[in-house]
Design an enzyme around this catalytic site. Sequence first.
Site, PDB file in Angstrom:
ATOM      1  CE  LYS A  84      -4.656   1.114   0.425  1.00  0.00           C
ATOM      2  NZ  LYS A  84      -5.515   0.104  -0.231  1.00  0.00           N
ATOM      3  N   GLY A 184     -20.434   6.693   4.639  1.00  0.00           N
ATOM      4  CA  GLY A 184     -19.873   6.997   3.440  1.00  0.00           C
ATOM      5  C   GLY A 184     -20.621   6.490   2.204  1.00  0.00           C
ATOM      6  N   GLY A 187     -19.624   7.998  -1.294  1.00  0.00           N
ATOM      7  CA  GLY A 187     -18.147   7.597  -1.730  1.00  0.00           C
ATOM      8  C   GLY A 187     -18.301   6.831  -3.214  1.00  0.00           C
ATOM      9  CB  VAL A 189     -17.309   1.338  -2.488  1.00  0.00           C
ATOM     10  CG1 VAL A 189     -17.950  -0.080  -2.182  1.00  0.00           C
ATOM     11  CG2 VAL A 189     -15.818   1.122  -3.156  1.00  0.00           C
TER      12      VAL A 189
HETATM   13  P1  NAD Z   1     -14.155   7.257  -1.182  1.00  0.00           P
HETATM   14  O1  NAD Z   1     -13.182   8.278  -0.666  1.00  0.00           O
HETATM   15  O2  NAD Z   1     -14.573   7.589  -2.630  1.00  0.00           O
HETATM   16  O3  NAD Z   1     -15.264   7.142  -0.430  1.00  0.00           O
HETATM   17  C1  NAD Z   1     -15.186   7.179   1.070  1.00  0.00           C
HETATM   18  C2  NAD Z   1     -16.507   8.118   1.343  1.00  0.00           C
HETATM   19  O4  NAD Z   1     -16.549   8.346   2.772  1.00  0.00           O
HETATM   20  C3  NAD Z   1     -16.431   9.640   0.996  1.00  0.00           C
HETATM   21  O5  NAD Z   1     -17.467  10.200   0.012  1.00  0.00           O
HETATM   22  C4  NAD Z   1     -16.238  10.414   2.316  1.00  0.00           C
HETATM   23  O6  NAD Z   1     -16.576  11.536   2.129  1.00  0.00           O
HETATM   24  C5  NAD Z   1     -16.925   9.626   3.250  1.00  0.00           C
HETATM   25  N1  NAD Z   1     -16.362   9.698   4.643  1.00  0.00           N
HETATM   26  C6  NAD Z   1     -15.138   9.638   4.814  1.00  0.00           C
HETATM   27  N2  NAD Z   1     -15.274   9.775   6.407  1.00  0.00           N
HETATM   28  C7  NAD Z   1     -16.580   9.536   6.732  1.00  0.00           C
HETATM   29  C8  NAD Z   1     -17.042   9.328   8.102  1.00  0.00           C
HETATM   30  N3  NAD Z   1     -16.365   9.482   9.215  1.00  0.00           N
HETATM   31  N4  NAD Z   1     -18.621   9.352   8.042  1.00  0.00           N
HETATM   32  C9  NAD Z   1     -19.187   9.489   6.820  1.00  0.00           C
HETATM   33  N5  NAD Z   1     -18.687   9.428   5.622  1.00  0.00           N
HETATM   34  C10 NAD Z   1     -17.189   9.597   5.629  1.00  0.00           C
HETATM   35  O7  NAD Z   1     -13.411   5.849  -1.236  1.00  0.00           O
HETATM   36  P2  NAD Z   1     -13.622   4.468  -1.924  1.00  0.00           P
HETATM   37  O8  NAD Z   1     -13.179   4.092  -2.845  1.00  0.00           O
HETATM   38  O9  NAD Z   1     -15.313   4.430  -1.845  1.00  0.00           O
HETATM   39  O10 NAD Z   1     -13.343   3.378  -0.597  1.00  0.00           O
HETATM   40  C11 NAD Z   1     -14.307   3.420   0.515  1.00  0.00           C
HETATM   41  C12 NAD Z   1     -13.553   2.430   1.710  1.00  0.00           C
HETATM   42  O11 NAD Z   1     -13.709   1.036   0.937  1.00  0.00           O
HETATM   43  C13 NAD Z   1     -12.211   2.600   1.821  1.00  0.00           C
HETATM   44  O12 NAD Z   1     -11.831   2.230   3.180  1.00  0.00           O
HETATM   45  C14 NAD Z   1     -11.240   2.014   1.133  1.00  0.00           C
HETATM   46  O13 NAD Z   1     -10.058   1.574   1.417  1.00  0.00           O
HETATM   47  C15 NAD Z   1     -12.175   0.632   0.661  1.00  0.00           C
HETATM   48  N6  NAD Z   1     -12.038  -0.142  -0.400  1.00  0.00           N
HETATM   49  C16 NAD Z   1     -12.368   0.681  -1.588  1.00  0.00           C
HETATM   50  C17 NAD Z   1     -12.413  -0.150  -2.820  1.00  0.00           C
HETATM   51  C18 NAD Z   1     -12.396   0.540  -4.294  1.00  0.00           C
HETATM   52  O14 NAD Z   1     -12.403  -0.213  -5.236  1.00  0.00           O
HETATM   53  N7  NAD Z   1     -12.681   1.814  -4.225  1.00  0.00           N
HETATM   54  C19 NAD Z   1     -11.536  -1.538  -2.735  1.00  0.00           C
HETATM   55  C20 NAD Z   1     -11.410  -1.956  -1.792  1.00  0.00           C
HETATM   56  C21 NAD Z   1     -11.811  -1.359  -0.373  1.00  0.00           C
END
Ligand code: NAD
Length: 352
Positions: A84, A184, A187, A189
């Site tokens: 990472k 979230g 976001g 996902v």
């Molecule tokens: P992202 O940044 O697009 O989405 C995260 C969302 O959560 C954002 O909209 C942010 O504003 C919101 N957020 C942050 N802190 C918050 C809180 N305390 N309360 C409410 N909302 C909050 O990221 P993502 O790519 O959607 O990933 C989300 C999670 O899933 C992360 O932990 C990431 O590591 C994990 N993940 C993502 C993927 C992927 O394909 N994108 C794959 C595996 C794991």
Amino acid sequence: MFSKEAFKDIIKKYEYEEIAFLEDKDVGLRAIICIHSTILGPALGGVRIFPYQSEKDAVVDVLRLGRAMTYKASAAGLDLGGGKSVIIGDPSKDKNEALLRAFGKFVDSLNGRYIAAEDVGTGTKDIEVILQETKHVAGISEKLGGSGDPSPVTARGVFSGMKACLREVFGSDSFSGKKIAIQGIAGKVGSHLAELLSQEGAVLFGSEMNQEAAENLKRKIDFKLVPLDEIYDIEADVFSPCAMGGILNNNTIPKLKVKIVAGSANNQLLELEHGNILHQAGIIYAPDYIINAGGLINVAHERNPQGYLKKRALADTEKIYERIKSIINVSKKDNIPTYLVADKIAEKRINN
Ligand code: NAD
């Protein structure tokens, strides 16, 4: 000083193969790459850009996330290791081409032992900027021969894994009328997951730090937006953490009024003991790195010698349903927490 030496007391508490620090004052870059393991293949993992409160937080995050990637790849049956990287900064203010390209040179210096993909704070376009400095990237757009944004596929995997949890608790896969609280929700996902669940008739609650993104999502689907701290108190069937890690802890677990925890966030358990507490409370916890592996499975398909085929990647992602189901079965049969069952599956390949 931003160096391995400065953080040696923290670092020695974790296992890893390599940890590299980079500070480039000209472009305002402070980044860390952790290669946790290359036993099963090169260490593939996302690039997280986040405004960490301290450098120590960033060091701990990269070490914990690197390990999770090794376990995720192993349990998904992929020939990849885990790693990472983190860049300390606010993606909305600090991210620019010069910073990403300096980071790309840093990735290149590791000669393919680390492969950079997207994560919180980065997207497909950023990976394509990094690509200008190193070929060791994954998750570039389909028009450049890649697999595109992995987030919709991660969401599909979470959807499948959640279904397996519903089957266990309610005897049916149906989402119709099921109450699901997504942290979230707007976001990358969270929003795709919310759309899938909404199409299946689930009743959605969501919390979101980015109010503008939440309002935009509200124009597409129906959900009740709740204040950030109230998401843990919602009386629902499923709590789905799709924001940051460490959110299952001594403060939050006693508040939960759900039967299932199933979401995309990495490292949801603050400490492993929180997996034991969930187990004792009778809450089914879908191990994070099993249920959120869809994105990794998708980018891993870019490495297929016959080229990337979405159909194949989605079919592999659907297997998360069976993986979660069998983990729950073993957990029930042997009375051990689901996270431990998952760790044993992952370690079997790594330690062989
Ligand atoms: P992202 O940044 O697009 O989405 C995260 C969302 O959560 C954002 O909209 C942010 O504003 C919101 N957020 C942050 N802190 C918050 C809180 N305390 N309360 C409410 N909302 C909050 O990221 P993502 O790519 O959607 O990933 C989300 C999670 O899933 C992360 O932990 C990431 O590591 C994990 N993940 C993502 C993927 C992927 O394909 N994108 C794959 C595996 C794991």
